[in-house]
Design an enzyme around this catalytic site. Structure first.
Site, PDB file in Angstrom:
ATOM      1  CG  ASP A  86      44.921  29.261  43.027  1.00  0.00           C
ATOM      2  OD1 ASP A  86      44.844  28.479  43.989  1.00  0.00           O
ATOM      3  OD2 ASP A  86      45.272  30.454  43.126  1.00  0.00           O
ATOM      4  CE  LYS A 116      47.238  28.832  45.857  1.00  0.00           C
ATOM      5  NZ  LYS A 116      46.024  29.555  46.298  1.00  0.00           N
ATOM      6  CD  GLU A 118      41.681  31.151  47.813  1.00  0.00           C
ATOM      7  OE1 GLU A 118      40.695  31.636  48.411  1.00  0.00           O
ATOM      8  OE2 GLU A 118      42.337  31.781  46.975  1.00  0.00           O
ATOM      9  CD  GLU A 186      46.855  35.778  50.346  1.00  0.00           C
ATOM     10  OE1 GLU A 186      46.579  34.720  49.750  1.00  0.00           O
ATOM     11  OE2 GLU A 186      46.669  36.910  49.863  1.00  0.00           O
TER      12      GLU A 186
HETATM   13  O1  KIV Z   1      46.227  33.325  43.368  1.00  0.00           O
HETATM   14  C1  KIV Z   1      47.345  33.565  43.850  1.00  0.00           C
HETATM   15  O2  KIV Z   1      48.185  34.244  43.281  1.00  0.00           O
HETATM   16  C2  KIV Z   1      47.634  32.984  45.166  1.00  0.00           C
HETATM   17  C3  KIV Z   1      48.919  33.377  45.816  1.00  0.00           C
HETATM   18  C4  KIV Z   1      48.863  34.769  46.237  1.00  0.00           C
HETATM   19  C5  KIV Z   1      49.288  32.458  46.901  1.00  0.00           C
HETATM   20  O3  KIV Z   1      46.856  32.239  45.685  1.00  0.00           O
END
Ligand code: KIV
Length: 287
Positions: A86, A116, A118, A186
């Protein structure tokens, strides 16, 4: 049977074959190893690390440097699964160039296979295109996006009104069109997900969104390590938190009562070593 390496192609094949994709978060080496050994397809170093392992109140506080350390530890524990990191809040917002530079750090310094991001606003889509253009695969994330939860009215389910359901559909298509190879959705109603899922070509991984091409949960939630209230969509598959509490309580009791360490936990020494230690003590003894 030998497990195949998770590649982007393998994920597309899994979607086409209707095989569920298993994704879980991990933030350290031992749990990453355990997830990989358990046959998980994607290990996500989520920015949920902020609350789950670093004790921050929300995901917005975690830094790139902190996420890089966690991602490196996970990378070293994973052989087969795809490692997705992330990118934290504040590390891509300024410009496409900043987003590429951040994503490159996750790949080059920490060994992530993909990142990833958002959101699906115009700037986010531009960032996805830029990172993909730089050769780094991107997973999108729509519905409830915790990094911008304040703007969404809090940590609450999305897609429950006419307006937000329509926006969810638009967001999912937009992220796909921007070049993401997979999409996390989500906290949206399962019925809304059921409408959008058949229309999206890339693998869709749900969390609190009902049936999808796969599922993701936070490791500490599913193992029962998280203390207190958890989201409606969390299922506990183990009670590791209780085991940790019981183990630490027993350890403290045995140390205090002298039961631990027992004879089986000590190293033997020859008589000569003991005699030498006694002689050394005697030499130091005050007259
Ligand atoms: O940061 C995280 O754990 C997430 C998941 C919940 C998809 O983005």
């Amino acid at each position: 049977m030998t497990r195949s390496q998770t590649t982007l192609r393998r994920l597309r094949e899994m979607k086409a074959a209707g095989e569920q994709i298993v994704m879980v978060t991990a933030y350290d080496h031992p749990t990453a190893r355990a997830a990989d050994a358990a046959g998980v397809d994607i290990v996500l170093v989520g920015d949920s690390a902020a609350q789950v392992v670093l004790g921050y109140p929300s995901t917005v506080s975690v830094s790139v440097d902190e996420m890089l350390v966690l991602t490196g530890a996970v990378r070293r524990g994973v052989e087969v699964a795809l490692v997705v990191a992330d990118v934290p809040f504040g590390s891509t917002e300024v410009s496409d160039e900043q987003a590429i530079a951040t994503a490159l750090r996750f790949v080059r310094e920490a060994g992530a296979d993909a990142v990833k991001l958002e959101g699906a606003g115009p700037a986010r889509l531009s960032r996805i295109r830029a990172i993909v253009g730089a050769g780094i695969p991107v997973v999108g994330h729509v519905g409830l996006t915790p990094q911008t939860a304040t703007a969404l009215g809090g940590m609450r389910a999305q897609g429950r009104t006419e307006q937000t359901a329509a926006r969810l559909v638009d967001d999912a298509f937009a992220v796909q069109d921007a070049g993401a190879f997979a999409l996390v959705v989500e906290a949206v109603p399962a019925e809304v997900m059921a409408v959008v899922l058949p229309e999206i070509d890339i693998p869709v991984i749900g969390i609190g969104a009902g049936a999808a091409d796969g599922q993701v949960l936070v490791l500490h939630d599913l193992l029962g390590i998280t203390q207190g209230r958890v989201a409606t969509f969390v299922k506990r598959f183990a009670a590791v938190g209780e085991d940790i509490d019981a183990g630490l309580t027993a350890y403290a009791e045995e140390v205090r009562s002298g039961v631990f360490p027992g004879p089986e936990h000590v190293y033997p020494a020859g008589q000569e070593a003991v005699a030498a230690a006694r002689a050394a003590v005697a030499r130091r003894a005050r007259p």
